[in-house]
Design a protein around this motif. Sequence first.
Motif, PDB file in Angstrom:
ATOM      1  N   ASP A 106       0.667  -1.188   0.057  1.00 13.43           N
ATOM      2  CA  ASP A 106      -0.237  -0.102   0.073  1.00 13.43           C
ATOM      3  C   ASP A 106       0.744   1.362  -0.092  1.00 13.43           C
ATOM      4  O   ASP A 106       0.308   2.301  -0.242  1.00 13.43           O
ATOM      5  CB  ASP A 106      -0.965  -0.035   1.193  1.00 13.43           C
ATOM      6  N   ILE A 107       2.089   1.092   0.305  1.00 13.95           N
ATOM      7  CA  ILE A 107       2.991   2.327   0.388  1.00 13.95           C
ATOM      8  C   ILE A 107       3.171   2.620  -1.193  1.00 13.95           C
ATOM      9  O   ILE A 107       3.549   1.928  -2.013  1.00 13.95           O
ATOM     10  CB  ILE A 107       4.326   2.240   1.001  1.00 13.95           C
ATOM     11  N   ASP A 108       2.940   3.980  -1.483  1.00 13.79           N
ATOM     12  CA  ASP A 108       3.005   4.698  -2.742  1.00 13.79           C
ATOM     13  C   ASP A 108       4.553   4.790  -3.087  1.00 13.79           C
ATOM     14  O   ASP A 108       4.862   4.576  -4.220  1.00 13.79           O
ATOM     15  CB  ASP A 108       2.379   5.815  -2.606  1.00 13.79           C
ATOM     16  N   SER A 109       5.326   5.238  -2.118  1.00  6.25           N
ATOM     17  CA  SER A 109       6.774   5.476  -2.737  1.00  6.25           C
ATOM     18  C   SER A 109       7.641   5.192  -1.465  1.00  6.25           C
ATOM     19  O   SER A 109       7.671   5.806  -0.280  1.00  6.25           O
ATOM     20  CB  SER A 109       7.150   6.903  -3.129  1.00  6.25           C
ATOM     21  N   VAL A 110       8.466   4.096  -1.253  1.00  2.10           N
ATOM     22  CA  VAL A 110       9.381   3.609  -0.602  1.00  2.10           C
ATOM     23  C   VAL A 110      10.761   4.471  -0.522  1.00  2.10           C
ATOM     24  O   VAL A 110      11.379   4.819  -1.504  1.00  2.10           O
ATOM     25  CB  VAL A 110       9.652   2.342  -0.604  1.00  2.10           C
ATOM     26  N   LEU A 111      10.759   5.259   0.833  1.00  2.00           N
ATOM     27  CA  LEU A 111      12.066   6.080   0.908  1.00  2.00           C
ATOM     28  C   LEU A 111      13.225   5.545   1.721  1.00  2.00           C
ATOM     29  O   LEU A 111      14.240   6.079   2.169  1.00  2.00           O
ATOM     30  CB  LEU A 111      11.631   7.362   1.560  1.00  2.00           C
ATOM     31  N   MET A 112      12.988   4.284   2.168  1.00  4.51           N
ATOM     32  CA  MET A 112      13.948   3.550   3.208  1.00  4.51           C
ATOM     33  C   MET A 112      15.288   3.291   2.176  1.00  4.51           C
ATOM     34  O   MET A 112      15.312   3.105   0.836  1.00  4.51           O
ATOM     35  CB  MET A 112      13.262   2.109   3.498  1.00  4.51           C
ATOM     36  N   PRO A 113      16.257   3.264   2.965  1.00  5.16           N
ATOM     37  CA  PRO A 113      17.500   3.090   2.228  1.00  5.16           C
ATOM     38  C   PRO A 113      17.732   1.632   1.976  1.00  5.16           C
ATOM     39  O   PRO A 113      17.458   0.886   2.413  1.00  5.16           O
ATOM     40  CB  PRO A 113      18.691   3.510   3.330  1.00  5.16           C
ATOM     41  N   GLY A 114      18.624   1.488   0.628  1.00  9.47           N
ATOM     42  CA  GLY A 114      18.819   0.382   0.414  1.00  9.47           C
ATOM     43  C   GLY A 114      17.786  -0.745  -0.730  1.00  9.47           C
ATOM     44  O   GLY A 114      18.063  -1.865  -0.752  1.00  9.47           O
ATOM     45  N   THR A 115      16.890   0.115  -0.893  1.00 16.74           N
ATOM     46  CA  THR A 115      15.769  -0.524  -1.773  1.00 16.74           C
ATOM     47  C   THR A 115      15.233   0.497  -2.693  1.00 16.74           C
ATOM     48  O   THR A 115      15.444   1.795  -2.453  1.00 16.74           O
ATOM     49  CB  THR A 115      14.802  -1.079  -0.943  1.00 16.74           C
TER      50      THR A 115
END
Length: 394
Positions: free
Chosen positions: A130-139
């Motif tokens: 459901d997350i529109d845009s992933v901002l986590m590092p390494g992905t």
Amino acid sequence: MKILKVALLKVYKMLFWLLGKSFHKDYRLIMFESFLGKQYSDNPRAIYEYMRAHYPDYRLLWSVDRRYRKMFKALGIPYVTRFTPSWMIYMNKAALWVTNSRLPLWIPKPADTLYLQTWHGTPLKKLGTDIDSVLMPGTDTEKYKKNFTAESSKWDYLISPNPYSTEIFKRAFKFYGVMLETGYPRNDHLFNNDNPTFQDYIRTKLGLPMNKKVILYAPTWRDDSYHERGKYKFDLQFDIAKMQAELGDDYIILLRLHYLVAENLDLSGYEGFLYDCSTYEDVRDLYLVSDILVTDYSSVFFDYANLKRPMIFYTYDIEHYRENIRGFYFDFETMAPGPLVETTDALIDAIQGTEISDFNEEYETTLFRQRFCALEDGNAAKRVSDRIICYLES
């Protein structure tokens, strides 16, 4: 370096698989893990404690990060160190895995091992696919969602605390296994130990004064603020000196940072007012000794609502968090069971306001609990454990 890492993971995965083939399945062995082996806490702990008391014929072992073994030794909890050869053997021999967060994707689940995923909160912020845009590092967004669903496909059972979460979990996790809509086992503690004797015991254990009210500050992490993958930044966004000057005569603050936050905050000068309880074994005890919860977008407020105590939401970055980081599943501003404040002054006013106003009445917390806490009654661990053991023995 990246090529070497990939090669080592392949070797490790093969070793994991080979060790599993070398030992017979132990249908009385259950492996537990909480927050990547860093804690003895949460839903896995509640299930473990119930099984230990009611199913003594089963062997119950914890998977523990080597950096956190001291706590398990002190508590006398049987464990095996994560990623060691012994751990690989026990993980393969176990009839059941119980964890509240994702295991590393490269770990192959044996075909005859059951996997109970308890998860760790009722969702306010968007999850999984459901997350529109992933901002986590390494992905990136595509990779994150692909990896997430690859892991969730291994889950045989998933605990849900309420019908609202069930709907979201099925969609966001792409989960097609057995949903156990039972309430959260971790919240049994809030029903079974909400008494002055236990509260005084925890205050003494933590070295807290008996004559002051307790504010628990438990914020979540920010996906876009990090040192590196799995280690997130966090800074206190309120004026500690002003808080101490205005509240210090009557209150103390317990700080509980999210397990992904890597900061070691310098709290010197605020001893006796601000207590860092981030490494305390389980937040459930901190709920019980606190008079007020201050949080932001963390799921802790869904659990704390069971205590019917005031909750305040320090949402200094709400617009950025809602629009750019995660987004919410419902209109948080209108449905939150307490006031949303964005400045130190407003936070102080809200805390002082708990002395003169009925927060439960003002913010209609009864309706909130009816929607999100109706299944909580102190017996969720029994419901989950009895059903899982029934599966194992069928």
